[in-house]
Design a protein around this motif. Sequence first.
Motif, PDB file in Angstrom:
ATOM      1  N   TYR A   1       0.825  -1.212   0.000  1.00  0.00           N
ATOM      2  CA  TYR A   1       0.000   0.000   0.000  1.00  0.00           C
ATOM      3  C   TYR A   1       0.861   1.264   0.000  1.00  0.00           C
ATOM      4  CZ  TYR A   1      -4.402  -2.490   0.442  1.00  0.00           C
ATOM      5  OH  TYR A   1      -5.500  -3.280   0.201  1.00  0.00           O
ATOM      6  N   GLN A   2       2.017   1.208   0.649  1.00  0.00           N
ATOM      7  CA  GLN A   2       2.911   2.360   0.599  1.00  0.00           C
ATOM      8  C   GLN A   2       3.456   2.567  -0.810  1.00  0.00           C
ATOM      9  OE1 GLN A   2       5.664   1.257   3.724  1.00  0.00           O
ATOM     10  NE2 GLN A   2       4.633   2.581   5.217  1.00  0.00           N
ATOM     11  N   ALA A   3       3.706   1.467  -1.521  1.00  0.00           N
ATOM     12  CA  ALA A   3       4.249   1.556  -2.878  1.00  0.00           C
ATOM     13  C   ALA A   3       3.230   2.105  -3.868  1.00  0.00           C
ATOM     14  CB  ALA A   3       4.747   0.189  -3.345  1.00  0.00           C
ATOM     15  N   VAL A   4       1.948   1.796  -3.663  1.00  0.00           N
ATOM     16  CA  VAL A   4       0.932   2.248  -4.628  1.00  0.00           C
ATOM     17  C   VAL A   4       0.318   3.590  -4.232  1.00  0.00           C
ATOM     18  CG1 VAL A   4       0.378  -0.109  -5.305  1.00  0.00           C
ATOM     19  CG2 VAL A   4      -1.043   1.016  -3.596  1.00  0.00           C
ATOM     20  N   ARG A   5       0.631   4.074  -3.054  1.00  0.00           N
ATOM     21  CA  ARG A   5       0.040   5.312  -2.541  1.00  0.00           C
ATOM     22  C   ARG A   5       0.091   6.464  -3.542  1.00  0.00           C
ATOM     23  NH1 ARG A   5       2.707   6.819   2.700  1.00  0.00           N
ATOM     24  NH2 ARG A   5       1.303   5.307   3.595  1.00  0.00           N
TER      25      ARG A   5
ATOM     26  N   GLY B   1       0.330   6.497  -6.841  1.00  0.00           N
ATOM     27  CA  GLY B   1      -0.254   6.316  -8.160  1.00  0.00           C
ATOM     28  C   GLY B   1      -1.721   5.952  -8.219  1.00  0.00           C
ATOM     29  N   VAL B   2      -2.279   5.439  -7.136  1.00  0.00           N
ATOM     30  CA  VAL B   2      -3.666   4.959  -7.163  1.00  0.00           C
ATOM     31  C   VAL B   2      -4.510   5.831  -6.248  1.00  0.00           C
ATOM     32  CG1 VAL B   2      -5.173   2.979  -6.763  1.00  0.00           C
ATOM     33  CG2 VAL B   2      -2.870   2.608  -7.600  1.00  0.00           C
ATOM     34  N   LYS B   3      -5.307   6.673  -6.869  1.00  0.00           N
ATOM     35  CA  LYS B   3      -6.127   7.618  -6.098  1.00  0.00           C
ATOM     36  C   LYS B   3      -7.437   6.996  -5.621  1.00  0.00           C
ATOM     37  CE  LYS B   3      -3.193  10.876  -6.949  1.00  0.00           C
ATOM     38  NZ  LYS B   3      -2.035  10.842  -6.128  1.00  0.00           N
ATOM     39  N   ALA B   4      -7.847   5.872  -6.236  1.00  0.00           N
ATOM     40  CA  ALA B   4      -9.136   5.259  -5.896  1.00  0.00           C
ATOM     41  C   ALA B   4      -9.092   4.523  -4.559  1.00  0.00           C
ATOM     42  CB  ALA B   4      -9.552   4.291  -7.001  1.00  0.00           C
ATOM     43  N   ILE B   5      -7.910   4.318  -4.011  1.00  0.00           N
ATOM     44  CA  ILE B   5      -7.757   3.558  -2.770  1.00  0.00           C
ATOM     45  C   ILE B   5      -7.243   4.499  -1.686  1.00  0.00           C
ATOM     46  CG2 ILE B   5      -6.561   1.630  -1.675  1.00  0.00           C
ATOM     47  CD1 ILE B   5      -6.127   0.485  -4.487  1.00  0.00           C
ATOM     48  N   ASP B   6      -7.827   4.388  -0.483  1.00  0.00           N
ATOM     49  CA  ASP B   6      -7.318   5.150   0.660  1.00  0.00           C
ATOM     50  C   ASP B   6      -6.139   4.373   1.237  1.00  0.00           C
ATOM     51  OD1 ASP B   6      -6.779   6.606   2.903  1.00  0.00           O
ATOM     52  OD2 ASP B   6      -8.814   6.533   3.707  1.00  0.00           O
ATOM     53  N   CYS B   7      -4.980   4.575   0.631  1.00  0.00           N
ATOM     54  CA  CYS B   7      -3.789   3.814   1.008  1.00  0.00           C
ATOM     55  C   CYS B   7      -3.346   4.099   2.432  1.00  0.00           C
ATOM     56  CB  CYS B   7      -2.656   4.094   0.026  1.00  0.00           C
ATOM     57  SG  CYS B   7      -2.971   3.444  -1.619  1.00  0.00           S
TER      58      CYS B   7
ATOM     59  N   ARG C   1       5.346  -1.324  -7.718  1.00  0.00           N
ATOM     60  CA  ARG C   1       5.845  -0.174  -8.493  1.00  0.00           C
ATOM     61  C   ARG C   1       5.799  -0.480  -9.988  1.00  0.00           C
ATOM     62  NH1 ARG C   1      10.425   1.766  -4.414  1.00  0.00           N
ATOM     63  NH2 ARG C   1       9.060   2.966  -3.067  1.00  0.00           N
ATOM     64  N   LEU C   2       6.089  -1.727 -10.354  1.00  0.00           N
ATOM     65  CA  LEU C   2       5.984  -2.131 -11.767  1.00  0.00           C
ATOM     66  C   LEU C   2       4.540  -2.037 -12.251  1.00  0.00           C
ATOM     67  CD1 LEU C   2       8.422  -5.176 -11.940  1.00  0.00           C
ATOM     68  CD2 LEU C   2       8.685  -2.965 -13.072  1.00  0.00           C
ATOM     69  N   CYS C   3       3.604  -2.478 -11.413  1.00  0.00           N
ATOM     70  CA  CYS C   3       2.180  -2.358 -11.771  1.00  0.00           C
ATOM     71  C   CYS C   3       1.827  -0.898 -12.019  1.00  0.00           C
ATOM     72  CB  CYS C   3       1.284  -2.919 -10.668  1.00  0.00           C
ATOM     73  SG  CYS C   3       1.295  -4.708 -10.531  1.00  0.00           S
ATOM     74  N   GLY C   4       2.343  -0.029 -11.174  1.00  0.00           N
ATOM     75  CA  GLY C   4       2.061   1.390 -11.315  1.00  0.00           C
ATOM     76  C   GLY C   4       2.713   2.017 -12.537  1.00  0.00           C
ATOM     77  N   ALA C   5       3.758   1.367 -13.054  1.00  0.00           N
ATOM     78  CA  ALA C   5       4.451   1.903 -14.225  1.00  0.00           C
ATOM     79  C   ALA C   5       3.723   1.579 -15.523  1.00  0.00           C
ATOM     80  CB  ALA C   5       5.876   1.360 -14.275  1.00  0.00           C
TER      81      ALA C   5
ATOM     82  N   ALA D   1      -4.082  -3.838 -12.774  1.00  0.00           N
ATOM     83  CA  ALA D   1      -3.050  -4.756 -12.281  1.00  0.00           C
ATOM     84  C   ALA D   1      -2.786  -4.537 -10.794  1.00  0.00           C
ATOM     85  CB  ALA D   1      -1.767  -4.567 -13.079  1.00  0.00           C
ATOM     86  N   THR D   2      -2.736  -3.294 -10.385  1.00  0.00           N
ATOM     87  CA  THR D   2      -2.485  -2.976  -8.976  1.00  0.00           C
ATOM     88  C   THR D   2      -3.613  -3.479  -8.092  1.00  0.00           C
ATOM     89  OG1 THR D   2      -1.190  -1.021  -9.568  1.00  0.00           O
ATOM     90  CG2 THR D   2      -2.110  -1.084  -7.345  1.00  0.00           C
TER      91      THR D   2
END
Length: 171
Positions: free
Chosen positions: A57-61, A63-69, A110-114, A123-124
């Motif tokens: 969750y820290q890694a996707v924080r 790039g992904v706005k739909a999730i409250d990381c 991080r790869l998913c976010g790329a 993917a994330t």
Amino acid sequence: MIILQTAGGDDASGVAGFAGSLFGTDAGFQATTFRSNDYIHRLNRTLQTELRAVCAYQAVRPGVKAIDCDHAVEEHQYSARQIVRLVVANRGIPEDHAPLTTSLTTTVFRLCGALPTSMGQVATISALVTLEKSLFDSYSKLLDQAPPADAELLDLLAKRTGRRIEGLRGL
């Protein structure tokens, strides 16, 4: 506080044998170590998965706005602390052998976010659902083995994980 634990397994020697002779029985004071107890081992594996979830969750924080990381990180940190308490309460030693798996988890997310935006989001979220399902399965197995004193907390942690899975599936 006296901890009734020996380093050498489940024989009646050491502190456990002494306690048994003190209380007039040796049947109720079997020594338990983190190496020989499946429940402690499963708690530690769940702890490591919780730590991987924090890293994910820290890694996707960013790039992904739909999730409250931030909220997810706080929940997983809370769960990890509770599992550490359960390990210690059950005379085990918390294991933190997660550096390799947490760095791998961070890299994967991080790869998913790329990936391009919509593909990266899918993917994330899919990877997060898989991680949360793994945790839910771990809690289910722990509940099958848990002593009554631990069952309520483990059930709470399982339900919180189930709610995160449903929230992710709704995205």
